[in-house]
Design a protein around this motif. Sequence first.
Motif, PDB file in Angstrom:
ATOM      1  N   GLY A 168      -1.078  -4.750   4.379  1.00 28.32           N
ATOM      2  CA  GLY A 168      -1.998  -5.406   5.295  1.00 28.32           C
ATOM      3  C   GLY A 168      -1.444  -6.669   5.928  1.00 28.32           C
ATOM      4  O   GLY A 168      -2.169  -7.383   6.612  1.00 28.32           O
ATOM      5  N   GLN A 169      -0.165  -6.955   5.697  1.00 23.39           N
ATOM      6  CA  GLN A 169       0.448  -8.131   6.314  1.00 23.39           C
ATOM      7  C   GLN A 169       0.480  -8.002   7.828  1.00 23.39           C
ATOM      8  O   GLN A 169       0.384  -8.994   8.535  1.00 23.39           O
ATOM      9  CB  GLN A 169       1.864  -8.342   5.791  1.00 23.39           C
ATOM     10  N   ILE A 170       0.631  -6.766   8.317  1.00 23.63           N
ATOM     11  CA  ILE A 170       0.548  -6.499   9.753  1.00 23.63           C
ATOM     12  C   ILE A 170      -0.451  -5.363   9.957  1.00 23.63           C
ATOM     13  O   ILE A 170      -0.645  -4.519   9.076  1.00 23.63           O
ATOM     14  CB  ILE A 170       1.917  -6.140  10.377  1.00 23.63           C
ATOM     15  N   ASN A 171      -1.113  -5.333  11.124  1.00 22.08           N
ATOM     16  CA  ASN A 171      -2.101  -4.295  11.418  1.00 22.08           C
ATOM     17  C   ASN A 171      -1.487  -3.110  12.139  1.00 22.08           C
ATOM     18  O   ASN A 171      -1.964  -1.990  11.996  1.00 22.08           O
ATOM     19  CB  ASN A 171      -3.235  -4.857  12.277  1.00 22.08           C
ATOM     20  N   GLU A 172      -0.458  -3.384  12.938  1.00 25.49           N
ATOM     21  CA  GLU A 172       0.175  -2.345  13.733  1.00 25.49           C
ATOM     22  C   GLU A 172       1.680  -2.553  13.750  1.00 25.49           C
ATOM     23  O   GLU A 172       2.162  -3.669  13.616  1.00 25.49           O
ATOM     24  CB  GLU A 172      -0.311  -2.381  15.180  1.00 25.49           C
TER      25      GLU A 172
END
Length: 56
Positions: free
Chosen positions: A8-12
């Motif tokens: 979840g550190q980045i969404n995409e």
Amino acid sequence: MIEKLRSGQINEWNVNKEVFLDVRAVIVTLEDFKHFRGIAQRSGGVIYQYLQEPRS
């Protein structure tokens, strides 16, 4: 980048068309590959997202 999506550190993750096939080859070998959603872009790239619920 795969681990950042999972955590979840980045969404995409925007993957350009030059490396898409290499990235896809790795993702389909993962145990949780059904959690990855690839959204095709007009440029030939793909935006990957990680879903909490696996896609069907």
